[in-house]
Design a protein around this motif. Structure first.
Motif, PDB file in Angstrom:
ATOM      1  N   PRO A   1       2.943  22.401   7.917  1.00  0.00           N
ATOM      2  CA  PRO A   1       3.941  22.544   8.976  1.00  0.00           C
ATOM      3  C   PRO A   1       3.312  22.641  10.363  1.00  0.00           C
ATOM      4  CG  PRO A   1       4.376  24.045   7.156  1.00  0.00           C
ATOM      5  CD  PRO A   1       3.023  23.452   6.917  1.00  0.00           C
ATOM      6  N   PHE A   2       4.161  22.450  11.355  1.00  0.00           N
ATOM      7  CA  PHE A   2       3.802  22.570  12.765  1.00  0.00           C
ATOM      8  C   PHE A   2       2.856  21.472  13.231  1.00  0.00           C
ATOM      9  CE2 PHE A   2       4.586  26.878  11.118  1.00  0.00           C
ATOM     10  CZ  PHE A   2       5.765  27.143  11.801  1.00  0.00           C
ATOM     11  N   ARG A   3       2.841  20.357  12.535  1.00  0.00           N
ATOM     12  CA  ARG A   3       2.103  19.210  13.029  1.00  0.00           C
ATOM     13  C   ARG A   3       2.841  18.622  14.234  1.00  0.00           C
ATOM     14  NH1 ARG A   3      -2.513  20.501  11.351  1.00  0.00           N
ATOM     15  NH2 ARG A   3      -3.150  19.904   9.266  1.00  0.00           N
ATOM     16  N   LEU A   4       2.095  18.227  15.250  1.00  0.00           N
ATOM     17  CA  LEU A   4       2.677  17.651  16.444  1.00  0.00           C
ATOM     18  C   LEU A   4       2.686  16.136  16.312  1.00  0.00           C
ATOM     19  CD1 LEU A   4       3.729  17.974  19.343  1.00  0.00           C
ATOM     20  CD2 LEU A   4       1.356  17.851  20.113  1.00  0.00           C
ATOM     21  N   CYS A   5       3.865  15.545  16.328  1.00  0.00           N
ATOM     22  CA  CYS A   5       3.989  14.089  16.225  1.00  0.00           C
ATOM     23  C   CYS A   5       4.950  13.586  17.291  1.00  0.00           C
ATOM     24  CB  CYS A   5       4.463  13.680  14.839  1.00  0.00           C
ATOM     25  SG  CYS A   5       3.285  14.010  13.530  1.00  0.00           S
ATOM     26  N   SER A   6       4.790  14.061  18.512  1.00  0.00           N
ATOM     27  CA  SER A   6       5.695  13.717  19.597  1.00  0.00           C
ATOM     28  C   SER A   6       4.978  12.901  20.665  1.00  0.00           C
ATOM     29  CB  SER A   6       6.281  14.989  20.214  1.00  0.00           C
ATOM     30  OG  SER A   6       7.174  15.619  19.319  1.00  0.00           O
TER      31      SER A   6
ATOM     32  N   PHE B   1       2.514   9.064  10.774  1.00  0.00           N
ATOM     33  CA  PHE B   1       1.968   9.877  11.860  1.00  0.00           C
ATOM     34  C   PHE B   1       1.801  11.312  11.354  1.00  0.00           C
ATOM     35  CE2 PHE B   1       4.178   6.393  13.831  1.00  0.00           C
ATOM     36  CZ  PHE B   1       3.515   6.118  15.013  1.00  0.00           C
ATOM     37  N   ASN B   2       0.568  11.802  11.324  1.00  0.00           N
ATOM     38  CA  ASN B   2       0.294  13.175  10.910  1.00  0.00           C
ATOM     39  C   ASN B   2      -0.508  13.843  12.020  1.00  0.00           C
ATOM     40  OD1 ASN B   2      -0.392  15.583   9.693  1.00  0.00           O
ATOM     41  ND2 ASN B   2      -1.236  14.670   7.835  1.00  0.00           N
ATOM     42  N   ASP B   3       0.160  14.702  12.782  1.00  0.00           N
ATOM     43  CA  ASP B   3      -0.487  15.340  13.931  1.00  0.00           C
ATOM     44  C   ASP B   3      -1.036  14.273  14.875  1.00  0.00           C
ATOM     45  OD1 ASP B   3      -1.143  17.479  15.457  1.00  0.00           O
ATOM     46  OD2 ASP B   3      -2.862  18.130  14.286  1.00  0.00           O
ATOM     47  N   ALA B   4      -0.236  13.248  15.114  1.00  0.00           N
ATOM     48  CA  ALA B   4      -0.638  12.116  15.954  1.00  0.00           C
ATOM     49  C   ALA B   4       0.355  11.986  17.102  1.00  0.00           C
ATOM     50  CB  ALA B   4      -0.674  10.835  15.121  1.00  0.00           C
ATOM     51  N   TYR B   5      -0.138  11.931  18.319  1.00  0.00           N
ATOM     52  CA  TYR B   5       0.730  11.976  19.490  1.00  0.00           C
ATOM     53  C   TYR B   5       0.175  11.072  20.591  1.00  0.00           C
ATOM     54  CZ  TYR B   5      -2.929  15.348  20.656  1.00  0.00           C
ATOM     55  OH  TYR B   5      -4.146  15.952  20.854  1.00  0.00           O
ATOM     56  N   ASN B   6       1.060  10.723  21.542  1.00  0.00           N
ATOM     57  CA  ASN B   6       0.698   9.869  22.684  1.00  0.00           C
ATOM     58  C   ASN B   6       0.163   8.510  22.243  1.00  0.00           C
ATOM     59  OD1 ASN B   6       1.444  11.955  24.362  1.00  0.00           O
ATOM     60  ND2 ASN B   6      -0.638  12.602  24.833  1.00  0.00           N
TER      61      ASN B   6
ATOM     62  N   LYS C   1       0.832  -1.192   0.000  1.00  0.00           N
ATOM     63  CA  LYS C   1       0.000   0.000   0.000  1.00  0.00           C
ATOM     64  C   LYS C   1       0.869   1.245   0.000  1.00  0.00           C
ATOM     65  CE  LYS C   1      -2.905  -2.578   3.092  1.00  0.00           C
ATOM     66  NZ  LYS C   1      -2.167  -3.705   2.609  1.00  0.00           N
ATOM     67  N   LYS C   2       0.231   2.402  -0.208  1.00  0.00           N
ATOM     68  CA  LYS C   2       0.952   3.650   0.015  1.00  0.00           C
ATOM     69  C   LYS C   2       1.191   3.824   1.503  1.00  0.00           C
ATOM     70  CE  LYS C   2       1.010   8.591  -0.941  1.00  0.00           C
ATOM     71  NZ  LYS C   2       0.326   9.736  -1.588  1.00  0.00           N
ATOM     72  N   TYR C   3       0.136   3.634   2.315  1.00  0.00           N
ATOM     73  CA  TYR C   3       0.243   3.715   3.768  1.00  0.00           C
ATOM     74  C   TYR C   3      -0.264   2.406   4.368  1.00  0.00           C
ATOM     75  CZ  TYR C   3       0.083   8.703   2.537  1.00  0.00           C
ATOM     76  OH  TYR C   3       0.298   9.931   1.966  1.00  0.00           O
ATOM     77  N   GLY C   4       0.556   1.755   5.187  1.00  0.00           N
ATOM     78  CA  GLY C   4       0.044   0.607   5.923  1.00  0.00           C
ATOM     79  C   GLY C   4      -0.973   1.048   6.956  1.00  0.00           C
ATOM     80  N   ILE C   5      -0.561   1.977   7.830  1.00  0.00           N
ATOM     81  CA  ILE C   5      -1.448   2.594   8.819  1.00  0.00           C
ATOM     82  C   ILE C   5      -1.211   4.095   8.766  1.00  0.00           C
ATOM     83  CG2 ILE C   5      -2.047   2.778  11.264  1.00  0.00           C
ATOM     84  CD1 ILE C   5      -0.967  -0.069  11.625  1.00  0.00           C
ATOM     85  N   TYR C   6      -2.298   4.869   8.727  1.00  0.00           N
ATOM     86  CA  TYR C   6      -2.200   6.332   8.690  1.00  0.00           C
ATOM     87  C   TYR C   6      -2.936   6.881   9.905  1.00  0.00           C
ATOM     88  CZ  TYR C   6      -1.924  10.986   6.526  1.00  0.00           C
ATOM     89  OH  TYR C   6      -1.632  12.300   6.245  1.00  0.00           O
ATOM     90  N   LEU C   7      -2.214   7.609  10.750  1.00  0.00           N
ATOM     91  CA  LEU C   7      -2.794   8.235  11.937  1.00  0.00           C
ATOM     92  C   LEU C   7      -2.878   9.738  11.706  1.00  0.00           C
ATOM     93  CD1 LEU C   7      -0.659   6.355  14.608  1.00  0.00           C
ATOM     94  CD2 LEU C   7      -3.063   5.965  14.147  1.00  0.00           C
ATOM     95  N   PHE C   8      -4.094  10.278  11.705  1.00  0.00           N
ATOM     96  CA  PHE C   8      -4.297  11.706  11.486  1.00  0.00           C
ATOM     97  C   PHE C   8      -5.047  12.293  12.677  1.00  0.00           C
ATOM     98  CE2 PHE C   8      -6.883  15.262   9.709  1.00  0.00           C
ATOM     99  CZ  PHE C   8      -5.833  16.094   9.340  1.00  0.00           C
ATOM    100  N   ARG C   9      -4.390  13.209  13.376  1.00  0.00           N
ATOM    101  CA  ARG C   9      -4.983  13.872  14.537  1.00  0.00           C
ATOM    102  C   ARG C   9      -5.606  12.857  15.494  1.00  0.00           C
ATOM    103  NH1 ARG C   9      -7.359  19.600  12.017  1.00  0.00           N
ATOM    104  NH2 ARG C   9      -5.315  20.304  11.279  1.00  0.00           N
TER     105      ARG C   9
ATOM    106  N   ILE D   1       9.696   3.653   3.631  1.00  0.00           N
ATOM    107  CA  ILE D   1       9.935   4.321   4.912  1.00  0.00           C
ATOM    108  C   ILE D   1       9.131   3.571   5.965  1.00  0.00           C
ATOM    109  CG2 ILE D   1       9.662   6.445   6.235  1.00  0.00           C
ATOM    110  CD1 ILE D   1       9.961   7.983   3.625  1.00  0.00           C
ATOM    111  N   GLY D   2       9.800   3.105   7.008  1.00  0.00           N
ATOM    112  CA  GLY D   2       9.101   2.346   8.041  1.00  0.00           C
ATOM    113  C   GLY D   2       8.113   3.206   8.806  1.00  0.00           C
ATOM    114  N   LEU D   3       8.610   4.272   9.463  1.00  0.00           N
ATOM    115  CA  LEU D   3       7.766   5.215  10.194  1.00  0.00           C
ATOM    116  C   LEU D   3       8.039   6.612   9.672  1.00  0.00           C
ATOM    117  CD1 LEU D   3       8.282   4.060  13.914  1.00  0.00           C
ATOM    118  CD2 LEU D   3       6.752   3.100  12.186  1.00  0.00           C
ATOM    119  N   TYR D   4       6.959   7.389   9.484  1.00  0.00           N
ATOM    120  CA  TYR D   4       7.119   8.769   9.044  1.00  0.00           C
ATOM    121  C   TYR D   4       6.340   9.679   9.978  1.00  0.00           C
ATOM    122  CZ  TYR D   4       7.511  12.865   6.068  1.00  0.00           C
ATOM    123  OH  TYR D   4       7.800  14.120   5.591  1.00  0.00           O
ATOM    124  N   PHE D   5       6.989  10.770  10.403  1.00  0.00           N
ATOM    125  CA  PHE D   5       6.372  11.726  11.309  1.00  0.00           C
ATOM    126  C   PHE D   5       6.249  13.065  10.604  1.00  0.00           C
ATOM    127  CE2 PHE D   5       8.504   8.568  13.857  1.00  0.00           C
ATOM    128  CZ  PHE D   5       7.551   8.250  14.815  1.00  0.00           C
ATOM    129  N   GLY D   6       5.013  13.554  10.456  1.00  0.00           N
ATOM    130  CA  GLY D   6       4.838  14.844   9.809  1.00  0.00           C
ATOM    131  C   GLY D   6       3.540  14.912   9.063  1.00  0.00           C
TER     132      GLY D   6
END
Length: 450
Positions: free
Chosen positions: A311-316, A284-289, A256-264, A302-307
């Motif tokens: 800009p200024f998406r929180l992925c921490s 991970f797109n604006d996905a945290y905790n 797939k393009k994305y195996g799992i997509y986390l948005f907000r 790419i195994g894991l991608y954060f962003g």
């Protein structure tokens, strides 16, 4: 009709039938401008820049209540394009090999698109909202959309209805793209299929399970959802948007393009999945905790991608450990590396004693405890302090038959009933032993005091 700017051009017209024409090599085959109740039927429309264009011009009335049926529309830039046009009916057309869109509904509402055959276009069907008109309420029903680069796509629109559509062998079969929750709220039921498997588009639900044989899974504004035991190998993955306190576990996600997509999404657990051969394993797109635990992340670009695109998406503050990262072109990437003004993604990569297995780790383990003596450096803000020297073993997870054959969990009512019965039994046992102890104490007292 051949070689014109517009083959057939109607402006401010109504109650006209356009029937049995051949229109080719024009800039536009048929154009309706602020026209209504026009029937376009049984025409052959080939090799135009735009096959059929229905628009509103300036302050003139909307084009509405037109019927486009039983046409052959082929090798154009756009097959059928509606702009600011409402309540039209597009049905039973053969639309194929158009270089951009088969059907594009732009800022157009209450249209019905039904029983069309769309094959080998760039985009099969696109519903596109333009500010301020996002609530389009178009109906997309009983279409066959096959062998396109993109099957059915909804961009920044809401309250559309999709039923009984077949998506077959498209590069991306189904896609909803939006930056706000409102524009993800559509009625997409399981009568829509991807290569024969139902679409599971879950909105505003709590405490449910998603399992079985699905072609696409989207969990939107939900909590307490468990997505498990799916084998998603048909280009589509699992999409969590505005979702919290949920779990994605024991699935196969590949090609797939994305195996799992986390948005907000936050406070979710991604565990014990096989995520392999994707462009992005987990995005991970604006996905945290969130927690990523005990997964096999294998052979992805790419195994894991954060962003994300903004800009200024929180992925921490995500926790990531006891995963196997094996032979990915890049195990981890971060938008901050290419967008320096975006927020840093700072995450935890071990549990304080053990981290992850990295197939390209070069450190030593001189004391033989299975933990690398040097950290695995991801970037200047992220490191796995306790990299594992050997992959984490998941023998049952890697057994495909075990993964996709499973036992239905007990219903919650049965679990509660069993717990109540066990509690009652425990009370009786306690009473019995207490009564027995009292009897024994009385006997001893009588024995000691004759």
């Amino acid at each position: 009709m051949k070689g014109f700017d517009v083959g057939i051009n109607l402006r401010l017209s109504s109650n006209i039938t356009i029937l049995n024409n051949v229109l080719c090599d024009n800039k536009c085959g048929i154009k309706l401008e602020s026209s209504s109740s026009v029937v376009i039927s049984r025409n052959t429309i080939v090799n135009n820049s735009q096959g059929i264009l229905i628009i509103q011009k300036e302050n003139n009335p909307l084009s509405s209540e037109n019927i486009i049926s039983e046409n052959v529309i082929k090798n154009n830039e756009d097959g059928i394009l509606l702009q600011n046009s409402n309540s039209n009916f597009i049905c039973r057309n053969i639309i194929e090999e158009n270089r951009l869109h088969g059907i594009r509904l732009e800022n157009s509402s209450d249209n019905a698109v039904a029983e069309n055959n769309l094959n080998a276009n760039d985009f099969g069907i696109v519903i596109y909202g333009v500010w301020p008109n996002y609530e389009l309420k178009d109906r997309i029903m009983k279409n066959k959309v096959a062998n396109n680069k993109h099957g059915i796509c909804s961009f920044q629109t809401c309250n559309n209805i999709l039923k009984d559509n077949q998506m077959i062998n498209n590069e991306v079969d189904f896609e909803v793209s939006a930056h706000e929750l409102l524009y993800m709220i559509n009625d997409v039921d399981t009568s829509n299929t991807i290569n024969g498997k139902p679409i599971c588009y879950v909105v505003n639900r709590q405490n449910i399970e998603v399992s079985g044989d699905a072609g696409y899974v989207a969990i939107i504004n939900c909590s307490g959802v468990v997505v498990h035991h799916l084998n998603l190998a048909d280009k589509q993955g699992v999409w969590l948007a505005y979702t919290r306190n949920s779990m994605v576990t024991r699935n196969i996600l590949e090609h797939k393009k994305y195996g799992i997509y986390l948005f907000r999404s936050f406070n979710n657990v991604i565990s014990e999945n096989i995520i392999r051969n994707n462009s992005y394993g987990v995005y991970f797109n604006d996905a945290y905790n969130n927690s990523l635990l005990r997964n096999i992340v294998l052979n992805n670009n790419i195994g894991l991608y954060f962003g994300g695109p903004i800009p200024f998406r929180l992925c921490s503050n995500n926790t990531i450990h006891h995963n196997n990262f094996i032979n990915n072109t890049k195990h981890v990437d971060d938008i901050h590396r290419s967008e320096p003004f975006s927020a840093l993604a700072i995450n935890t990569w071990d549990d304080g004693s053990e981290g992850n297995y990295w197939s390209d780790y070069k450190g030593l383990d001189e004391n033989g405890d299975g933990i690398g003596d040097q950290p695995f450096i991801i970037d200047e803000n992220n490191r796995d302090n306790y990299p594992l020297m050997n992959p984490v073993a998941f023998p049952d997870l890697e057994n495909n038959n075990e993964l996709i054959s499973w036992t239905e969990p007990l219903p919650i009512k049965r679990i509660v009933a069993t717990a109540v019965l066990m509690a009652i039994l425990l009370v009786f046992v306690i009473i019995y032993f207490k009564k027995r102890d009292n009897q024994q104490a009385a006997i001893l007292e009588n024995f000691n005091n004759p």
